[in-house]
Design an enzyme around this catalytic site. Structure first.
Site, PDB file in Angstrom:
ATOM      1  N   LYS A 188       1.264 -10.368   8.651  1.00 43.62           N
ATOM      2  CA  LYS A 188       0.843  -9.451   7.588  1.00 43.62           C
ATOM      3  C   LYS A 188       1.028 -10.101   6.221  1.00 43.62           C
ATOM      4  O   LYS A 188       0.143 -10.024   5.366  1.00 43.62           O
ATOM      5  CB  LYS A 188       1.611  -8.137   7.667  1.00 43.62           C
ATOM      6  CG  LYS A 188       1.226  -7.214   6.516  1.00 43.62           C
ATOM      7  CD  LYS A 188       1.255  -5.782   6.839  1.00 43.62           C
ATOM      8  CE  LYS A 188       0.589  -4.999   5.708  1.00 43.62           C
ATOM      9  NZ  LYS A 188       0.653  -3.582   5.887  1.00 43.62           N
ATOM     10  N   HIS A 199      -8.334   6.739  12.849  1.00 41.65           N
ATOM     11  CA  HIS A 199      -8.280   7.763  11.797  1.00 41.65           C
ATOM     12  C   HIS A 199      -9.147   8.964  12.159  1.00 41.65           C
ATOM     13  O   HIS A 199      -8.779  10.112  11.899  1.00 41.65           O
ATOM     14  CB  HIS A 199      -8.722   7.177  10.452  1.00 41.65           C
ATOM     15  CG  HIS A 199      -7.648   6.391   9.770  1.00 41.65           C
ATOM     16  ND1 HIS A 199      -7.901   5.521   8.731  1.00 41.65           N
ATOM     17  CD2 HIS A 199      -6.318   6.334   9.978  1.00 41.65           C
ATOM     18  CE1 HIS A 199      -6.757   4.969   8.335  1.00 41.65           C
ATOM     19  NE2 HIS A 199      -5.788   5.450   9.070  1.00 41.65           N
ATOM     20  N   LYS A 255       0.857  -1.195   0.000  1.00 41.22           N
ATOM     21  CA  LYS A 255       0.000   0.000   0.000  1.00 41.22           C
ATOM     22  C   LYS A 255       0.887   1.236   0.000  1.00 41.22           C
ATOM     23  O   LYS A 255       1.763   1.386   0.862  1.00 41.22           O
ATOM     24  CB  LYS A 255      -0.887   0.029   1.241  1.00 41.22           C
ATOM     25  CG  LYS A 255      -2.115  -0.837   1.144  1.00 41.22           C
ATOM     26  CD  LYS A 255      -3.048  -0.553   2.309  1.00 41.22           C
ATOM     27  CE  LYS A 255      -4.251  -1.472   2.268  1.00 41.22           C
ATOM     28  NZ  LYS A 255      -5.096  -1.289   3.483  1.00 41.22           N
ATOM     29  N   HIS A 265      -8.355   1.129  13.372  1.00 41.59           N
ATOM     30  CA  HIS A 265      -8.076   2.256  12.481  1.00 41.59           C
ATOM     31  C   HIS A 265      -9.292   3.139  12.214  1.00 41.59           C
ATOM     32  O   HIS A 265      -9.134   4.311  11.911  1.00 41.59           O
ATOM     33  CB  HIS A 265      -7.494   1.773  11.143  1.00 41.59           C
ATOM     34  CG  HIS A 265      -6.062   1.331  11.241  1.00 41.59           C
ATOM     35  ND1 HIS A 265      -5.650   0.304  12.048  1.00 41.59           N
ATOM     36  CD2 HIS A 265      -4.947   1.786  10.621  1.00 41.59           C
ATOM     37  CE1 HIS A 265      -4.346   0.135  11.926  1.00 41.59           C
ATOM     38  NE2 HIS A 265      -3.887   1.027  11.064  1.00 41.59           N
ATOM     39  N   ASN A 283      -6.901  -3.380   9.626  1.00 44.85           N
ATOM     40  CA  ASN A 283      -7.340  -2.040  10.037  1.00 44.85           C
ATOM     41  C   ASN A 283      -8.010  -2.050  11.400  1.00 44.85           C
ATOM     42  O   ASN A 283      -8.692  -1.078  11.754  1.00 44.85           O
ATOM     43  CB  ASN A 283      -8.289  -1.464   8.984  1.00 44.85           C
ATOM     44  CG  ASN A 283      -7.582  -1.219   7.678  1.00 44.85           C
ATOM     45  OD1 ASN A 283      -6.462  -0.739   7.658  1.00 44.85           O
ATOM     46  ND2 ASN A 283      -8.218  -1.591   6.583  1.00 44.85           N
ATOM     47  N   GLU A 320      -7.275  -6.053  -0.677  1.00 44.28           N
ATOM     48  CA  GLU A 320      -8.276  -5.778   0.361  1.00 44.28           C
ATOM     49  C   GLU A 320      -9.713  -5.943  -0.134  1.00 44.28           C
ATOM     50  O   GLU A 320     -10.554  -5.055   0.019  1.00 44.28           O
ATOM     51  CB  GLU A 320      -8.056  -4.381   0.958  1.00 44.28           C
ATOM     52  CG  GLU A 320      -8.689  -4.269   2.344  1.00 44.28           C
ATOM     53  CD  GLU A 320      -8.249  -3.023   3.104  1.00 44.28           C
ATOM     54  OE1 GLU A 320      -7.031  -2.765   3.167  1.00 44.28           O
ATOM     55  OE2 GLU A 320      -9.117  -2.322   3.615  1.00 44.28           O
TER      56      GLU A 320
HETATM   57  N1  GLY Z   1      -1.888  -1.161   7.127  1.00 48.51           N
HETATM   58  C1  GLY Z   1      -2.958  -1.937   6.641  1.00 48.51           C
HETATM   59  C2  GLY Z   1      -2.657  -2.682   5.392  1.00 48.51           C
HETATM   60  O1  GLY Z   1      -1.544  -2.659   4.913  1.00 48.51           O
HETATM   61  O2  GLY Z   1      -3.524  -3.306   4.828  1.00 48.51           O
END
Ligand code: GLY
Length: 368
Positions: free
Chosen positions: A228, A253, A144, A249, A246, A238
């Site tokens: 991850k 956010h 990302k 988040h 998230n 995603e």
């Molecule tokens: N930081 C969340 C992602 O990389 O999907």
């Protein structure tokens, strides 16, 4: 020997190398990617002041020359102007399609430079050399990239996987404690979202890790990156499961926006507070036992982290205004807010089934 995590995306495989002293060996890791012995490095002034010469020497040891562009540190650098500066500088440097750009810094530099690499000549390869804990465990892995606009964070960007990630854990030693702990918010997130045993381990090892224990730091980064990578390999863009990353988040956010993306609240601090709120909401909705949010909060407190809205300096807007800020989140689908909630520590899921009234009550209580 560095620890390795393999991100096996078909046609875009790469390795995340994790260990001490990797900057000094950067040339050996980067050389196999190069068609000519030269790289363009973009960093920020703070990171460069501390580590650029180590990186230069590490590259030079394998005969690789580097040019560097240094940008001001801070979230404000993730903007259109800085993107223009990066791209024009890379063109000035005559970086070609076959060359490699290096993002050397924290999450801001990684996201910005990755995005610049994705649009330069319609895409050149780049290497992430993350220097913050947050960037090592999260933003440097998974592809990302992007910038912020006046509409919100990360609303313009691209998926562009790096060709290599070098996570040198020895550079974490130069982080301010507050920055280290903010990154630790993302580490805790991994335990909370999908690995209860990792959360148990963090409860036991967290203090040693914060105090500088090298083996514990390497292990925390390795386990976070492995989680991850596993999620990204199943859901790169995603469409589903990746949204679990998230956790915390949606709230985080909104709090970052409410505090003007300033020093009042660092991203990882917002994530940590957001995780505590997501678990509290889950318990109130009867999804998980009350002991889960209590345990989350106890661990964050034990680590000396921000846990509650009152830990944020200064005034915050009211619950309605915070909820409105959540509406700009990328996780909004057809106008419906999506939350990452939990059945237990290590067992989270994505849902759009959250009553606005429940969120408002939660935020009103949290602001009281
Ligand atoms: N930081 C969340 C992602 O990389 O999907």
């Amino acid at each position: 020997m560095a620890e390795q995590v393999h991100v096996n995306l078909p046609g875009r495989e790469y390795v995340v190398e994790i260990g001490e002293g990797l900057l000094g060996q950067a040339g050996a890791y980067v050389a196999p990617l190069l068609r000519r012995p030269r790289v363009a490095v973009i960093s920020d002034e703070t990171v460069a002041g501390l580590h650029l010469e180590t990186l230069r020497a590490g590259l030079a040891a394998d005969g690789i020359a580097m040019e560097a562009l240094l940008l001001p540190p801070g979230e404000a650098t993730k903007c259109w102007d800085a993107l223009t500066r990066c791209v024009e500088w890379l063109l000035d440097q005559q970086i070609e399609r076959g060359d490699v750009v290096v993002a050397f810094g924290g999450g801001v530099i990684g996201d910005l430079v990755g995005f610049a690499a994705s649009v330069l000549r319609r895409g050149v390869r780049f290497v992430q050399i993350p220097t913050s804990l947050l960037a090592q465990v999260d933003s440097s892995v998974g592809g990302k990239t992007g910038i912020n606009t006046r509409h919100g964070k990360n609303l313009v960007g691209a998926f562009h996987q790096p060709s290599l990630v070098l996570a040198d854990t020895s550079v974490l030693g130069t982080l301010e404690p507050r920055d280290f702990l903010a990154g630790y918010g993302e580490v805790v997130k991994y335990g909370l979202l999908g690995d209860a045993a990792f959360f148990d381990w963090l409860e036991a090892q967290g203090p040693a890790l914060a105090a500088g224990d090298s083996a514990a730091r390497i292990e925390a980064v390795r386990r976070s990156v492995q989680m991850k990578a596993d999620i990204v390999m199943r859901d790169e863009t995603e469409q589903g499961e990746r949204a679990l990353l998230n956790l915390g988040h949606t709230f985080g956010h909104a709090l970052e926006a409410a505090t003007g993306y300033s020093d009042r609240l660092l991203h990882g601090e917002g994530v940590a507070i957001g995780c505590a709120l997501a678990f509290e909401l889950s318990a109130r909705m009867g999804l998980c036992a009350q002991e889960a949010p209590s345990r989350v909060r106890a661990h964050l407190r034990a680590m000396g982290m921000k846990v509650d809205l009152r830990d944020i300096d200064g005034e915050l807007p009211d619950a309605e205004a915070l909820l409105a800020l959540m509406g700009q989140d990328k996780k909004v689908v057809e106008g419906q807010l999506r939350f990452i909630l939990a059945r237990a520590i290590g067992d989270s899921f994505v849902t759009g089934e959250v009553a606005k009234a429940d969120v408002l009550t939660l935020l009103t209580d949290a602001l009281a």
